[in-house]
Design a protein around this motif. Structure first.
Motif, PDB file in Angstrom:
ATOM      1  N   PHE A 143       0.865  -1.182   0.000  1.00 47.83           N
ATOM      2  CA  PHE A 143       0.000   0.000   0.000  1.00 47.83           C
ATOM      3  C   PHE A 143       0.902   1.232   0.000  1.00 47.83           C
ATOM      4  O   PHE A 143       1.938   1.252   0.654  1.00 47.83           O
ATOM      5  N   ASN A 144       0.513   2.222  -0.744  1.00 51.03           N
ATOM      6  CA  ASN A 144       1.345   3.394  -0.998  1.00 51.03           C
ATOM      7  C   ASN A 144       1.375   4.353   0.203  1.00 51.03           C
ATOM      8  O   ASN A 144       0.320   4.680   0.736  1.00 51.03           O
ATOM      9  N   PRO A 145       2.584   4.791   0.626  1.00 48.86           N
ATOM     10  CA  PRO A 145       3.901   4.405   0.138  1.00 48.86           C
ATOM     11  C   PRO A 145       4.450   3.229   0.943  1.00 48.86           C
ATOM     12  O   PRO A 145       4.338   3.211   2.168  1.00 48.86           O
ATOM     13  N   PRO A 146       5.070   2.256   0.267  1.00 49.47           N
ATOM     14  CA  PRO A 146       5.487   1.048   0.986  1.00 49.47           C
ATOM     15  C   PRO A 146       6.585   1.259   2.013  1.00 49.47           C
ATOM     16  O   PRO A 146       6.758   0.407   2.881  1.00 49.47           O
ATOM     17  N   HIS A 147       7.305   2.371   1.955  1.00 51.03           N
ATOM     18  CA  HIS A 147       8.328   2.579   2.990  1.00 51.03           C
ATOM     19  C   HIS A 147       7.702   3.034   4.301  1.00 51.03           C
ATOM     20  O   HIS A 147       8.369   3.014   5.340  1.00 51.03           O
ATOM     21  N   LEU A 148       6.411   3.411   4.271  1.00 52.50           N
ATOM     22  CA  LEU A 148       5.707   3.816   5.488  1.00 52.50           C
ATOM     23  C   LEU A 148       4.580   2.859   5.875  1.00 52.50           C
ATOM     24  O   LEU A 148       4.412   2.547   7.055  1.00 52.50           O
ATOM     25  N   VAL A 149       3.777   2.419   4.912  1.00 51.32           N
ATOM     26  CA  VAL A 149       2.634   1.554   5.208  1.00 51.32           C
ATOM     27  C   VAL A 149       3.117   0.104   5.261  1.00 51.32           C
ATOM     28  O   VAL A 149       3.662  -0.400   4.273  1.00 51.32           O
ATOM     29  N   PRO A 150       2.917  -0.590   6.376  1.00 55.19           N
ATOM     30  CA  PRO A 150       3.566  -1.892   6.557  1.00 55.19           C
ATOM     31  C   PRO A 150       3.031  -3.037   5.706  1.00 55.19           C
ATOM     32  O   PRO A 150       3.773  -3.965   5.388  1.00 55.19           O
ATOM     33  N   LEU A 151       1.755  -3.023   5.339  1.00 53.97           N
ATOM     34  CA  LEU A 151       1.159  -4.206   4.708  1.00 53.97           C
ATOM     35  C   LEU A 151       1.781  -4.543   3.362  1.00 53.97           C
ATOM     36  O   LEU A 151       1.987  -3.672   2.521  1.00 53.97           O
ATOM     37  N   VAL A 152       2.055  -5.839   3.157  1.00 56.76           N
ATOM     38  CA  VAL A 152       2.360  -6.380   1.834  1.00 56.76           C
ATOM     39  C   VAL A 152       1.501  -7.631   1.658  1.00 56.76           C
ATOM     40  O   VAL A 152       1.587  -8.573   2.457  1.00 56.76           O
ATOM     41  N   GLU A 153       0.673  -7.634   0.628  1.00 56.21           N
ATOM     42  CA  GLU A 153      -0.156  -8.798   0.325  1.00 56.21           C
ATOM     43  C   GLU A 153       0.672  -9.773  -0.513  1.00 56.21           C
ATOM     44  O   GLU A 153       1.055  -9.464  -1.638  1.00 56.21           O
ATOM     45  N   VAL A 154       0.955 -10.932   0.047  1.00 55.69           N
ATOM     46  CA  VAL A 154       1.731 -11.963  -0.629  1.00 55.69           C
ATOM     47  C   VAL A 154       0.742 -12.958  -1.229  1.00 55.69           C
ATOM     48  O   VAL A 154       0.042 -13.665  -0.494  1.00 55.69           O
ATOM     49  N   ILE A 186      -7.592 -13.460  -6.499  1.00 59.66           N
ATOM     50  CA  ILE A 186      -8.819 -12.741  -6.812  1.00 59.66           C
ATOM     51  C   ILE A 186      -8.407 -11.352  -7.263  1.00 59.66           C
ATOM     52  O   ILE A 186      -7.509 -10.734  -6.668  1.00 59.66           O
ATOM     53  N   PRO A 187      -8.988 -10.840  -8.354  1.00 61.52           N
ATOM     54  CA  PRO A 187      -8.590  -9.515  -8.852  1.00 61.52           C
ATOM     55  C   PRO A 187      -8.704  -8.450  -7.765  1.00 61.52           C
ATOM     56  O   PRO A 187      -9.722  -8.364  -7.066  1.00 61.52           O
ATOM     57  N   GLY A 188      -7.650  -7.637  -7.618  1.00 63.16           N
ATOM     58  CA  GLY A 188      -7.656  -6.585  -6.607  1.00 63.16           C
ATOM     59  C   GLY A 188      -7.176  -7.027  -5.248  1.00 63.16           C
ATOM     60  O   GLY A 188      -6.947  -6.198  -4.367  1.00 63.16           O
ATOM     61  N   PHE A 189      -7.075  -8.369  -5.055  1.00 55.96           N
ATOM     62  CA  PHE A 189      -6.615  -8.924  -3.783  1.00 55.96           C
ATOM     63  C   PHE A 189      -7.552  -8.487  -2.647  1.00 55.96           C
ATOM     64  O   PHE A 189      -8.738  -8.258  -2.883  1.00 55.96           O
ATOM     65  N   VAL A 190      -7.082  -8.388  -1.428  1.00 54.68           N
ATOM     66  CA  VAL A 190      -7.977  -8.106  -0.298  1.00 54.68           C
ATOM     67  C   VAL A 190      -8.055  -6.609   0.006  1.00 54.68           C
ATOM     68  O   VAL A 190      -9.141  -6.031   0.100  1.00 54.68           O
ATOM     69  N   GLY A 191      -6.902  -5.975   0.140  1.00 58.95           N
ATOM     70  CA  GLY A 191      -6.892  -4.576   0.561  1.00 58.95           C
ATOM     71  C   GLY A 191      -7.647  -3.664  -0.391  1.00 58.95           C
ATOM     72  O   GLY A 191      -8.475  -2.846   0.030  1.00 58.95           O
ATOM     73  N   ASN A 192      -7.390  -3.785  -1.687  1.00 58.62           N
ATOM     74  CA  ASN A 192      -8.068  -2.917  -2.642  1.00 58.62           C
ATOM     75  C   ASN A 192      -9.547  -3.228  -2.758  1.00 58.62           C
ATOM     76  O   ASN A 192     -10.359  -2.333  -3.009  1.00 58.62           O
ATOM     77  N   ARG A 193      -9.926  -4.481  -2.585  1.00 62.57           N
ATOM     78  CA  ARG A 193     -11.355  -4.810  -2.637  1.00 62.57           C
ATOM     79  C   ARG A 193     -12.095  -4.199  -1.440  1.00 62.57           C
ATOM     80  O   ARG A 193     -13.213  -3.686  -1.579  1.00 62.57           O
ATOM     81  N   LEU A 194     -11.476  -4.241  -0.267  1.00 59.50           N
ATOM     82  CA  LEU A 194     -12.081  -3.584   0.889  1.00 59.50           C
ATOM     83  C   LEU A 194     -12.158  -2.075   0.678  1.00 59.50           C
ATOM     84  O   LEU A 194     -13.184  -1.438   0.954  1.00 59.50           O
ATOM     85  N   GLN A 195     -11.069  -1.509   0.179  1.00 56.82           N
ATOM     86  CA  GLN A 195     -11.027  -0.077  -0.075  1.00 56.82           C
ATOM     87  C   GLN A 195     -12.084   0.339  -1.097  1.00 56.82           C
ATOM     88  O   GLN A 195     -12.788   1.344  -0.918  1.00 56.82           O
ATOM     89  N   ASN A 196     -12.228  -0.447  -2.161  1.00 58.84           N
ATOM     90  CA  ASN A 196     -13.199  -0.125  -3.199  1.00 58.84           C
ATOM     91  C   ASN A 196     -14.626  -0.250  -2.703  1.00 58.84           C
ATOM     92  O   ASN A 196     -15.510   0.524  -3.100  1.00 58.84           O
TER      93      ASN A 196
END
Length: 318
Positions: A143-154, A186-196
Motif C-alpha cells: 500500500f502506498n507508500p510502501p516505505h511507510l505503510v507496513p502491509l504487503v499482500e503476498v 482474486i482480482p484486486g486482492f484483499v486490501g483494494n477490494r475492501l477499499q473499493n
C-alpha cells in the motif's frame, strides 16, 4: 530467514518503485534500479532525500543511503546479481507477461520474482513461463507508500512454490513490513477490494445528498479509521459484542445490519462457520484483555493525531 537477501532489483521507478528503493536501501540491501525515464537519476536522488527522514524516524540508519543505490542501464543489468526482484510496471497483463519472461531469463535462478501489481494476479502473466520460473513468481502488493505503510499482500499464483511463498514472507519481514499470505487469487486482492467497497458506498452517500465529502471523511477519521487502525473489522466486531464476542453481536444486530446490504442474506450454516472462524482467531483471549489493548492503541493514535492537528491542508501532498 529461509535464504539471504543482499541485493534487490527494483524494476520501475514510479511512486511505488522509488519508495521500495529507499526502504530496501535503508535496510542495508544493495539496490539496482531500472526505468526508461530520462530523469531517473534525479528522481532517485530526490526520493532518497525526501524519504530518509521518514526512515530515520522509524529507527533505521540512513547514513550512506544513496551509496547503496545504483542505476542500471537496463533490466538485464539490474537483475543480474539480484536475490529478489520487485517489479512495479504498468498495470497491464501483456506488459507484465513480456517483462517477467525477461526477468526469468536474466535473473539468477534463486531470485524471487515479485510484482507490486495492484489488481492482476500473477497467474495472468506467468502462464507461459517454465515451471521452475513460474514457481518463483508471486505478488508482493504494497500500500502506498510502501516505505511507510507496513502491509504487503503476498499472493502466490497457481504454480508458485511454497518455498517461494515462505521466502517472500521472510524477505518482507526482514525489511520491516507486515506480509499477509492470501491463499486464493482474486482480482484486486484483499486490501483494494475492501477499499473499493467502502469507496463505492462513500460515493453513493455523497451523490444521494446524505453527507458532504468533507463530513464523510470526518465520519471515517473519527470512527472506523480510528477503530480499524487498532483492531481491524473482525476483532472490532468481536469486541463490539462485549464478553459474548462476535456470536453475541451477530445474534443481536446481525439481521438488522444485513438489511442494509443489497446482497443475499447469509445462510445459517455460513454464518456459523464465520462465527467459528472469528472465535478461533480471538475467542481464547479474555475480553477484558483484548479491550484493554484496543483502548491503549486507540489512545496512542489519538495522542499522535492531536500532535499533528492543524499541520495538514487540503493542498498538501499525501
Amino acid at each position: 530467514m529461509t535464504r539471504p537477501f543482499r541485493t534487490a532489483a527494483v524494476i520501475g521507478a514510479g511512486t511505488i518503485g522509488l519508495s521500495w528503493t529507499a526502504l530496501f536501501a535503508a535496510h542495508g540491501l544493495t539496490v539496482r534500479v531500472s526505468d526508461p525515464r530520462e530523469d531517473l537519476a534525479e528522481a532517485v536522488s530526490e526520493a532518497l532525500e525526501r524519504y530518509a527522514p521518514h526512515l530515520a524516524a522509524r529507527g533505521l540508519d540512513v547514513t550512506g543511503l544513496a551509496g547503496r543505490v545504483h542505476l542500471a542501464a537496463d533490466v538485464t543489468e539490474a537483475v543480474r546479481d539480484a536475490d529478489v526482484v520487485q517489479e512495479n510496471g504498468p498495470e497491464r497483463a501483456e506488459f507484465k507477461r513480456d517483462l517477467f519472461a525477461t526477468l526469468a531469463r536474466e535473473a539468477p535462478g534463486h531470485a524471487l520474482l515479485l510484482s507490486s501489481s495492484s489488481a492482476i494476479p500473477s497467474t495472468a502473466f506467468a502462464g507461459e513461463l517454465a515451471d521452475a520460473d513460474a514457481a518463483r513468481v508471486l505478488i508482493g502488493h504494497p500500500f502506498n507508500p510502501p516505505h511507510l505503510v507496513p502491509l504487503v499482500e503476498v499472493v502466490p499464483g497457481e504454480r508458485t512454490g511454497e518455498d517461494a511463498v515462505r521466502a517472500a514472507v521472510d524477505f518482507y519481514t526482514s525489511v520491516g513490513r507486515t506480509p499477509v499470505v492470501e491463499r486464493k487469487e482474486i482480482p484486486g486482492f484483499v486490501g483494494n477490494r475492501l477499499q473499493n467497497a467502502l469507496s463505492r458506498e462513500a460515493v453513493h452517500l455523497v451523490e444521494q445528498g446524505v453527507v458532504t465529502p468533507e463530513d464523510l471523511d470526518k465520519v471515517v477519521m473519527n470512527s472506523l479509521g480510528l477503530r480499524w487502525a487498532t483492531v481491524g473489522p473482525f476483532l472490532g466486531a468481536h469486541l463490539g459484542g462485549g464478553p459474548g464476542g462476535y456470536r453475541h453481536l451477530v445474534e443481536h444486530i446481525g439481521a438488522s445490519m444485513q438489511r442494509l446490504t443489497d446482497g443475499p442474506a447469509q445462510g445459517t450454516g455460513a454464518q456459523e462457520r464465520l462465527i467459528a472462524a472469528v472465535e478461533k482467531a480471538y475467542g481464547s483471549a479474555p475480553y477484558a484483555e483484548l479491550a484493554k489493548t484496543r483502548d491503549r492503541r486507540q489512545l496512542a493514535v489519538l495522542d499522535a493525531l492531536s500532535g499533528t492537528a492543524g499541520t495538514t491542508t487540503p493542498k498538501e501532498e499525501n
